[in-house]
Design an enzyme around this catalytic site. Structure first.
Site, PDB file in Angstrom:
ATOM      1  N   SER A 180       2.835 -51.409  84.957  1.00  0.00           N
ATOM      2  CA  SER A 180       3.388 -52.705  84.569  1.00  0.00           C
ATOM      3  C   SER A 180       4.231 -53.265  85.703  1.00  0.00           C
ATOM      4  O   SER A 180       4.465 -52.589  86.712  1.00  0.00           O
ATOM      5  CB  SER A 180       4.231 -52.575  83.303  1.00  0.00           C
ATOM      6  OG  SER A 180       5.467 -51.979  83.631  1.00  0.00           O
ATOM      7  N   LYS A 181       4.707 -54.476  85.494  1.00  0.00           N
ATOM      8  CA  LYS A 181       5.416 -55.190  86.565  1.00  0.00           C
ATOM      9  C   LYS A 181       6.640 -54.435  87.064  1.00  0.00           C
ATOM     10  O   LYS A 181       7.058 -54.617  88.198  1.00  0.00           O
ATOM     11  CB  LYS A 181       5.810 -56.580  86.090  1.00  0.00           C
ATOM     12  CG  LYS A 181       4.620 -57.517  86.052  1.00  0.00           C
ATOM     13  CD  LYS A 181       5.056 -58.959  86.009  1.00  0.00           C
ATOM     14  CE  LYS A 181       3.843 -59.863  85.899  1.00  0.00           C
ATOM     15  NZ  LYS A 181       3.894 -60.743  84.767  1.00  0.00           N
ATOM     16  N   ARG A 182       7.207 -53.587  86.195  1.00  0.00           N
ATOM     17  CA  ARG A 182       8.424 -52.907  86.673  1.00  0.00           C
ATOM     18  C   ARG A 182       8.078 -51.878  87.764  1.00  0.00           C
ATOM     19  O   ARG A 182       8.946 -51.417  88.499  1.00  0.00           O
ATOM     20  CB  ARG A 182       9.189 -52.263  85.514  1.00  0.00           C
ATOM     21  CG  ARG A 182       8.603 -51.031  84.951  1.00  0.00           C
ATOM     22  CD  ARG A 182       9.238 -50.632  83.630  1.00  0.00           C
ATOM     23  NE  ARG A 182       8.333 -49.782  82.896  1.00  0.00           N
ATOM     24  CZ  ARG A 182       8.263 -48.484  83.049  1.00  0.00           C
ATOM     25  NH1 ARG A 182       9.051 -47.876  83.912  1.00  0.00           N
ATOM     26  NH2 ARG A 182       7.410 -47.773  82.344  1.00  0.00           N
ATOM     27  N   HIS A 183       6.788 -51.513  87.896  1.00  0.00           N
ATOM     28  CA  HIS A 183       6.391 -50.578  88.953  1.00  0.00           C
ATOM     29  C   HIS A 183       6.101 -51.292  90.265  1.00  0.00           C
ATOM     30  O   HIS A 183       6.057 -50.683  91.320  1.00  0.00           O
ATOM     31  CB  HIS A 183       5.127 -49.809  88.538  1.00  0.00           C
ATOM     32  CG  HIS A 183       5.315 -49.002  87.297  1.00  0.00           C
ATOM     33  ND1 HIS A 183       4.745 -49.349  86.095  1.00  0.00           N
ATOM     34  CD2 HIS A 183       6.022 -47.874  87.077  1.00  0.00           C
ATOM     35  CE1 HIS A 183       5.101 -48.466  85.183  1.00  0.00           C
ATOM     36  NE2 HIS A 183       5.879 -47.570  85.742  1.00  0.00           N
TER      37      HIS A 183
END
Ligand code: GLU
Length: 492
Positions: free
Chosen positions: A260-263
């Site tokens: 996801s975007k947090r990665h």
């Protein structure tokens, strides 16, 4: 055997995801390998979750990746995608056929009634399966419900279809990637194929389109396996040939959670914006689940296409190693012809006044700074000292730890004094600096420290590109003026 026809069928509820790019690539490779056709279909049946901006992004990203599709409606002289919302007149006919054959029925349940069923199942700790309450409504009952103003949705009758085409409740298929898979269809609820507003649902529209587009192989993520059973039954109920299915393992983040975007970036366009090259992205995603037979990981799409076999795709999940992608990207950056790279980097150099450099100076700047680039965007922080004329921002620790030392001060004074008379070409500077260093070495100064003094004063940093080339690009005046500014004069 009939022509191989595959498709990528993204839903435009977001920008093209890197995982979808991998699915697209595997479909594309499979088509190329088999002289088949690769098709793009936009699955926008869910109007609330779709937007034209996402459609455009998907279209542009696939094109940027070079995953061009082989047919579609004409849009300005090129193939557009097939788009489900433009095909809404096609879907009702087959719903009617399913109703006529008894494989579908009208369902008048309200959202509140369905919610109550679900709550009941949760209370009893059971997986929710629709109760089939509307399966056997009489015409009178339906008329009464209609009179109440209710509009029916249409549900597919799983048990009826299963019974008509299979010996037991077990439905099995031979997955191209995962081998034989099966489910007990008693666990699948009768699902809605057409909503009460007339919109087809994904599981239904996908079958009609795959059938009418003569799709022979459906290659997609394993999150669709539960849908595949439903879809097989619809294919069978309508007498369509069932395609072969292949389900790819998921792509997980390094911490094994869903990517996801947090990665980091997840959309192809975000990767490109950050300075990843499409060649690197394609090469990288090809290796998520597939391994080249010669162990050689750096490969163009053409090379991969020769070696690619769908049966060799690993059925397990793959980890998205951003570091590996970066390594690949730096490899591909090194391969870009200089003129092309000069153009590609401009977008990351908008903070600088490029007009202060001649074409030759800009070329040289790119030549000497490209080596350590991992992302194209790294260029932004690699080049500030080529701009700013007599001024350069000096890192505080360079100021105190290097420039202000007695040794550096002596070096800088000598550099300014001698430099005035030097012919300021790269070749000559190379010679002069060599001699300059040697002279200081004789005085017992380490060549490294001699050069740090000059580099620190001229670039404000201790690391960077080739110093001689930097001085040549900057020119005599700016180089020496920067050095002069660093010379500390006694305060009298
Ligand atoms: N539209 C589906 C999705 O974006 C894919 C459907 C399919 O490949 O069958 O997940």
């Amino acid at each position: 055997m009939s022509e191989v026809r595959v498709r990528i069928a993204p839903s435009p509820s977001g920008n093209l995801h890197i995982g979808t790019a991998r699915t697209a690539l595997f479909n594309y490779l499979f088509a190329k390998k088999n002289n088949g056709k690769f098709i793009l279909r936009i699955e926008d049946t869910d109007a609330e979750r779709t937007s034209q901006a996402y459609v455009d992004n998907i279209f542009d990203s696939l094109k940027a990746l070079g995953l061009n599709w082989d047919e579609g409606p004409d849009v300005g002289g090129e193939y557009g995608p097939y788009t489900q919302s433009e095909r809404f007149d096609i879907y009702p006919k087959y719903v009617q056929e399913l109703l006529d054959k008894g494989f579908a029925y009208e369902c008048f349940c309200t959202p509140e009634e369905l919610e109550a069923e679900k709550e009941e199942a949760t209370k009893n700790k059971q997986a929710y399966v629709y109760s089939k309450k509307c399966e056997n409504l009489t015409e009178e009952e339906k008329a009464k419900l209609r009179a109440e103003g209710r509009k029916p949705a249409i549900r597919f009758n799983i048990a009826k279809a299963q019974k008509a085409f299979h010996d037991s409740s077990i439905l099995e298929f031979d997955d191209l990637v995962k081998g034989k898979l099966h489910v007990d269809t008693n666990l699948i609820g009768d699902f809605v194929i057409m909503k009460s507003n007339g919109a087809p649902t994904y599981n239904y529209a996908v079958v009609i389109d795959d059938a009418l587009m003569h799709i022979t192989h459906v290659i997609r993520g394993e999150d669709h396996i539960s849908n595949t059973y439903k879809q097989i039954l619809i294919f069978e109920a309508l007498g369509f040939e069932v395609p072969r299915f292949g389900h790819l393992g998921m792509i997980l983040a390094p911490d094994r959670s869903k990517l996801s975007k947090r990665h980091g970036a997840t959309a192809v366009s975000d990767f490109v914006e950050q300075g990843y090259l499409t060649e690197a992205l394609l090469n990288f995603v090809a290796l998520l689940g597939w391994a080249p037979s010669d162990g050689q990981e750096i490969k163009t799409v053409e090379e991969i296409a020769k070696d690619f076999r769908i049966g060799e795709i690993s059925s397990s999940n793959s980890i998205f190693e951003y570091d590996k992608l970066k390594w690949m990207n730096s490899h591909y950056i090194k391969q870009i012809p200089i003129e092309q790279l000069k153009e590609m980097l401009k977008k990351y150099l908008t903070d600088y006044d490029l007009t202060t450099l001649s074409d030759a100076q800009y070329t040289r700047m790119v030549e000497i700074t490209r080596e350590p680039l991992t992302l194209l965007s790294d260029i932004t922080n690699a080049v500030p000292y080529f701009f700013g004329g007599d001024n350069v921002e000096i890192e505080p620790e360079v100021q105190t730890g290097t420039i202000e030392t007695e040794l550096s001060q002596e070096v800088l004074r000598a550099f300014v004094e001698q430099g005035e008379s030097w012919e300021w070409t790269e070749e000559n500077l190379h010679e002069k600096l060599e001699k300059f260093r040697a002279d200081f070495k004789e005085k017992g100064y380490k060549p490294k420290f001699t050069m740090w003094a000059i580099r620190g004063a001229v670039t404000g940093r201790l690391c960077g590109a080739d110093m001689t080339a930097i001085l040549a690009i900057l020119g005599k005046e700016h180089s020496l003026n920067r050095a002069k500014k660093c010379i500390i004069t006694a305060n009298v």
